[in-house]
Design a protein around this motif. Sequence first.
Motif, PDB file in Angstrom:
ATOM      1  N   GLY A   6     -15.675   2.800  17.347  1.00  0.00           N
ATOM      2  CA  GLY A   6     -16.365   1.703  18.005  1.00  0.00           C
ATOM      3  C   GLY A   6     -16.076   0.412  17.282  1.00  0.00           C
ATOM      4  N   ASP A   7     -14.822   0.023  17.295  1.00  0.00           N
ATOM      5  CA  ASP A   7     -14.382  -1.144  16.534  1.00  0.00           C
ATOM      6  C   ASP A   7     -12.985  -1.542  17.002  1.00  0.00           C
ATOM      7  N   SER A   8     -12.819  -2.811  17.315  1.00  0.00           N
ATOM      8  CA  SER A   8     -11.558  -3.221  17.938  1.00  0.00           C
ATOM      9  C   SER A   8     -10.351  -3.068  17.014  1.00  0.00           C
ATOM     10  N   HIS A   9     -10.573  -3.107  15.702  1.00  0.00           N
ATOM     11  CA  HIS A   9      -9.433  -3.011  14.791  1.00  0.00           C
ATOM     12  C   HIS A   9      -8.952  -1.587  14.536  1.00  0.00           C
ATOM     13  N   THR A  10      -9.431  -0.680  15.363  1.00  0.00           N
ATOM     14  CA  THR A  10      -8.922   0.696  15.339  1.00  0.00           C
ATOM     15  C   THR A  10      -7.414   0.719  15.603  1.00  0.00           C
TER      16      THR A  10
ATOM     17  N   SER B 111      -8.584 -12.238   6.361  1.00  0.00           N
ATOM     18  CA  SER B 111      -9.085 -11.419   7.456  1.00  0.00           C
ATOM     19  C   SER B 111      -8.314 -11.711   8.745  1.00  0.00           C
ATOM     20  N   ASN B 112      -8.889 -11.372   9.872  1.00  0.00           N
ATOM     21  CA  ASN B 112      -8.126 -11.405  11.115  1.00  0.00           C
ATOM     22  C   ASN B 112      -8.669 -12.338  12.194  1.00  0.00           C
ATOM     23  N   ARG B 113      -9.871 -12.847  12.007  1.00  0.00           N
ATOM     24  CA  ARG B 113     -10.443 -13.691  13.065  1.00  0.00           C
ATOM     25  C   ARG B 113     -10.978 -14.997  12.491  1.00  0.00           C
TER      26      ARG B 113
ATOM     27  N   GLY C 151     -18.015 -19.568  13.624  1.00  0.00           N
ATOM     28  CA  GLY C 151     -19.148 -18.856  13.041  1.00  0.00           C
ATOM     29  C   GLY C 151     -18.838 -17.463  12.507  1.00  0.00           C
ATOM     30  N   ARG C 152     -17.611 -17.021  12.609  1.00  0.00           N
ATOM     31  CA  ARG C 152     -17.279 -15.648  12.222  1.00  0.00           C
ATOM     32  C   ARG C 152     -17.665 -15.355  10.766  1.00  0.00           C
ATOM     33  N   GLN C 153     -17.329 -16.277   9.865  1.00  0.00           N
ATOM     34  CA  GLN C 153     -17.591 -16.028   8.449  1.00  0.00           C
ATOM     35  C   GLN C 153     -18.896 -16.665   7.988  1.00  0.00           C
TER      36      GLN C 153
ATOM     37  N   GLY D 252      -9.726  -9.856   1.356  1.00  0.00           N
ATOM     38  CA  GLY D 252     -10.372  -8.611   1.757  1.00  0.00           C
ATOM     39  C   GLY D 252     -10.126  -8.321   3.221  1.00  0.00           C
ATOM     40  N   SER D 253     -10.918  -7.415   3.803  1.00  0.00           N
ATOM     41  CA  SER D 253     -10.909  -6.993   5.218  1.00  0.00           C
ATOM     42  C   SER D 253      -9.920  -5.872   5.503  1.00  0.00           C
ATOM     43  N   CYS D 254     -10.095  -5.282   6.685  1.00  0.00           N
ATOM     44  CA  CYS D 254      -9.223  -4.168   7.072  1.00  0.00           C
ATOM     45  C   CYS D 254      -7.801  -4.629   7.338  1.00  0.00           C
ATOM     46  N   THR D 255      -7.589  -5.927   7.394  1.00  0.00           N
ATOM     47  CA  THR D 255      -6.228  -6.440   7.560  1.00  0.00           C
ATOM     48  C   THR D 255      -5.486  -6.439   6.221  1.00  0.00           C
TER      49      THR D 255
ATOM     50  N   ASP E 250     -19.809   0.308   6.496  1.00  0.00           N
ATOM     51  CA  ASP E 250     -18.939  -0.704   5.895  1.00  0.00           C
ATOM     52  C   ASP E 250     -19.346  -2.145   6.234  1.00  0.00           C
ATOM     53  N   HIS E 251     -19.856  -2.387   7.427  1.00  0.00           N
ATOM     54  CA  HIS E 251     -20.100  -3.769   7.848  1.00  0.00           C
ATOM     55  C   HIS E 251     -21.267  -4.432   7.114  1.00  0.00           C
ATOM     56  N   ASN E 252     -22.327  -3.651   6.887  1.00  0.00           N
ATOM     57  CA  ASN E 252     -23.572  -4.211   6.344  1.00  0.00           C
ATOM     58  C   ASN E 252     -23.753  -4.040   4.843  1.00  0.00           C
TER      59      ASN E 252
ATOM     60  N   GLY F 166     -15.600   2.812   2.046  1.00  0.00           N
ATOM     61  CA  GLY F 166     -14.804   1.611   2.221  1.00  0.00           C
ATOM     62  C   GLY F 166     -14.763   1.234   3.681  1.00  0.00           C
ATOM     63  N   ILE F 167     -13.894   0.293   4.016  1.00  0.00           N
ATOM     64  CA  ILE F 167     -13.774  -0.128   5.412  1.00  0.00           C
ATOM     65  C   ILE F 167     -13.153   1.022   6.206  1.00  0.00           C
ATOM     66  N   VAL F 168     -13.746   1.295   7.343  1.00  0.00           N
ATOM     67  CA  VAL F 168     -13.365   2.472   8.124  1.00  0.00           C
ATOM     68  C   VAL F 168     -11.850   2.538   8.362  1.00  0.00           C
ATOM     69  N   HIS F 169     -11.210   1.394   8.582  1.00  0.00           N
ATOM     70  CA  HIS F 169      -9.770   1.415   8.873  1.00  0.00           C
ATOM     71  C   HIS F 169      -8.917   1.504   7.616  1.00  0.00           C
ATOM     72  N   VAL F 170      -9.567   1.402   6.483  1.00  0.00           N
ATOM     73  CA  VAL F 170      -8.832   1.618   5.232  1.00  0.00           C
ATOM     74  C   VAL F 170      -8.967   3.083   4.820  1.00  0.00           C
TER      75      VAL F 170
ATOM     76  N   GLY G  43     -16.081  -3.180   1.246  1.00  0.00           N
ATOM     77  CA  GLY G  43     -16.771  -3.295   2.533  1.00  0.00           C
ATOM     78  C   GLY G  43     -16.155  -4.422   3.346  1.00  0.00           C
ATOM     79  N   CYS G  44     -16.748  -4.687   4.495  1.00  0.00           N
ATOM     80  CA  CYS G  44     -16.212  -5.732   5.383  1.00  0.00           C
ATOM     81  C   CYS G  44     -16.490  -7.124   4.832  1.00  0.00           C
ATOM     82  N   SER G  45     -17.645  -7.272   4.202  1.00  0.00           N
ATOM     83  CA  SER G  45     -17.964  -8.493   3.479  1.00  0.00           C
ATOM     84  C   SER G  45     -17.809  -9.749   4.330  1.00  0.00           C
ATOM     85  N   MET G  46     -17.109 -10.714   3.801  1.00  0.00           N
ATOM     86  CA  MET G  46     -17.058 -12.023   4.451  1.00  0.00           C
ATOM     87  C   MET G  46     -16.054 -12.076   5.607  1.00  0.00           C
ATOM     88  N   CYS G  47     -15.508 -10.916   5.988  1.00  0.00           N
ATOM     89  CA  CYS G  47     -14.684 -10.913   7.206  1.00  0.00           C
ATOM     90  C   CYS G  47     -15.554 -11.279   8.389  1.00  0.00           C
ATOM     91  N   LEU G  48     -16.784 -10.749   8.418  1.00  0.00           N
ATOM     92  CA  LEU G  48     -17.690 -11.143   9.496  1.00  0.00           C
ATOM     93  C   LEU G  48     -19.094 -11.453   9.019  1.00  0.00           C
ATOM     94  N   ALA G  49     -19.300 -11.416   7.701  1.00  0.00           N
ATOM     95  CA  ALA G  49     -20.544 -11.956   7.158  1.00  0.00           C
ATOM     96  C   ALA G  49     -21.798 -11.307   7.720  1.00  0.00           C
TER      97      ALA G  49
HETATM   98  S1  SF4 Z   1     -12.342  -6.736  11.211  1.00  0.00           S
HETATM   99 FE1  SF4 Z   1     -13.636  -7.207   9.489  1.00  0.00          FE
HETATM  100  S2  SF4 Z   1     -15.634  -6.517  10.171  1.00  0.00           S
HETATM  101 FE2  SF4 Z   1     -14.172  -5.534  11.513  1.00  0.00          FE
HETATM  102  S3  SF4 Z   1     -13.728  -3.565  10.530  1.00  0.00           S
HETATM  103 FE3  SF4 Z   1     -12.238  -5.030   9.796  1.00  0.00          FE
HETATM  104  S4  SF4 Z   1     -13.087  -5.768   7.883  1.00  0.00           S
HETATM  105 FE4  SF4 Z   1     -14.737  -4.850   9.017  1.00  0.00          FE
END
Ligand code: SF4
Lengths: 471, 202
Positions: free
Chosen positions: A131-135, A433-435, A439-441, A349-352, A66-68, A110-114, A411-417
């Motif tokens: 392996g992702d903090s938004h778990t 997104s959440n952060r 430089g995040r985006q 977008g994003s998992c949020t 999802d990230h790349n 899609g995004i793992v948390h979705v 995908g994660c897209s511009m949440c973390l670019a």
């Molecule tokens: S925070 Fe952003 S980069 Fe991390 S999983 Fe969610 S959408 Fe993807």
Amino acid sequence: MKMQTLYDKLWQSHVVHEESDDPEGMALLYIDRHLVHEVTSPQAFEGLKLAGRKPWRLNSILAVADHNVPTTGRDHGISDPVSRLQVETLDQNCEELGITEFRMNDRRQGIVHVIGPEQGATLPGMTVVCGDSHTSTHGAFACLAFGIGTSEVEHVLATQCLVAKKSKTMQIVVEGNLGHGITAKDVALAVVGRIGTAGGTGYAIEFAGSAIRGLSMEGRMTLCNMAIEAGARAGMVAVDDVTIEYLRGRPFAPKGDPWEKAVTYWRTLKSDEGASFGKVVQLDAVSIKPQVTWGTSPEMVTTVDGKVPDPTEIADAVKRHDMERALKYMALAPNTPISEIRPDKIFIGSCTNARIEDLRAAAEVVRGRRIAKSIKLAMVVPGSGLVKHQAEQEGLDRIFREAGFEWREPGCSMCLAMNDDRLEPGERCASTSNRNFEGRQGPAGRTHLVSPAMAAAAAVAGHFVDVREIY
Amino acid sequence: MAPLDRANVDTDAIIPKQFLKSIKRSGFGQNLFDEWRYLDHGEPGIDPATRKLNPEFVLNLPRYRDARILLARANFGCGSSREHAPWALQDYGFEVIIAPSFADIFFNNCFKIGLLPIVLDTSQVDQLFREVEATEGYRLLVNLEQQSATTPAGESFPFEIDPFRKHSLLNGLDEIGLTLQHADKIRAFEEKRRVEQPWLFG
Ligand code: SF4
């Protein structure tokens, strides 16, 4: 019997072994669901292989890239060779080991948390790790769900367990009705603003109260997603009818007899009446207004009718210093009204905030309108292929396109670019997104976190605006 | 010891995402704090020798070049779960991070790779910032066995650490191997679960 919190119940039901008699000590915790993505897994798979080990239980694992992944032109594959290698490495590892993976061109990708909840791969009472903090997102289903590092990914692959330490418990109670146009995202940002990004450190947060029970599963996921932004590794919400109705009929959810049995058990997944929490925080739902961040940490947040704060009014030197640095990075003058801030780009977008309800809320705002001339790019990146499909069934893609938005692949897209979607240096973005870290985006990009409806409203107006005036 | 005087240093700052595309575990040190450490923008594959260092960034000051302890502010390591952050710190040469508080996942990740995060009181951290900035060549002595950090003046700050984590750090144990010693227990637990909640095993 001692009254237990939901967290206590989840913890206790997964302890395989205690390292010491100390109840605060480390314990070996059984993991029911392991979600895997391409960024934090390659070194874990490599470690496993080097040690001659195999995954302990294959059917506990669900993998997705999802990230790349690019959000356009997927037929041509991934053009960046480094990103491509990482995604291919995941494909290869999954294929070799027999792990279920939704590949880039699978419509369930899609995004793992979705996708976890969407598939019913996330179920109440589980321990869920990734392996992702938004778990923390998955805690919306009364799971104990938390992010882990790569060494732990390997540990779970090899042993189905984790060595973990019990957290303290915090209850965040939001009572009352949320105002029209106020969403879970605003609640999440208000919580982070209230307790700070380190306020939840060491805690597992349970969200409770009538405002939370009034949220859909999508909303609860948005809220638990951002528990990590308040410093808490896990956020959770008790099971109720909303939880159960959401899960009914999902591909990985039980059916028939086991479903009935599961539901009976799931209904016990709530804090006992009178259970005590390490800390209780109360918020009044009625007073929550649309939130907009102004700085480089999610706690640097205010309401849409507010102003950029003035560092000279801050007594604490470290805080003042941080604020000055943030304002410089964000190119904002103290006391600027939030409504005068003009984004260059809009990211929905994003998992949020990339689930169907989020897209509906944003579409509602842009329906029949055009994005402002000053907006260089406005994009919608659905959280999964299935969300995208559903949105297209409802005609949301047309509403967005007619308004001037781009409609992208999930995908994660511009949440973390990590893919090609990013801010150019100095660009300002209204992002769902959440952060909003530096430089995040994109390097030197400037992020303002908002709800989907607020991002849509900013797209139309060309500056931040109270969405309640638009509806 | 090198002082990094900022609160809420996040994992995106410690190691920016473009470097997470690596599928290896090593080599992240050269991009530690990349956006602060260099004046130009870094991408994977660029030789650091060709890049422009930011002379003002603390780690670039000659007096802190060989630091093995990083002194930091509250909530260090907040943000993502990327273990690449502790990897980068370790690969750069740090063995110990001292701060008044750490983000949970980061804190946990450090132990997994043998990097020691130490929590001291804010006032103690303030004192260390003052002393290290005032004295070139300042050396703090960290003794894990005795759980103490001692200043050049002989002042000693005790710190807490979970006994299991301490034992693992001191002996460099393979945690997976340790857990697998309980394989029978895990299997028994799993079997019981399979009977009680069969839907988890579908
Ligand atoms: S925070 Fe952003 S980069 Fe991390 S999983 Fe969610 S959408 Fe993807």
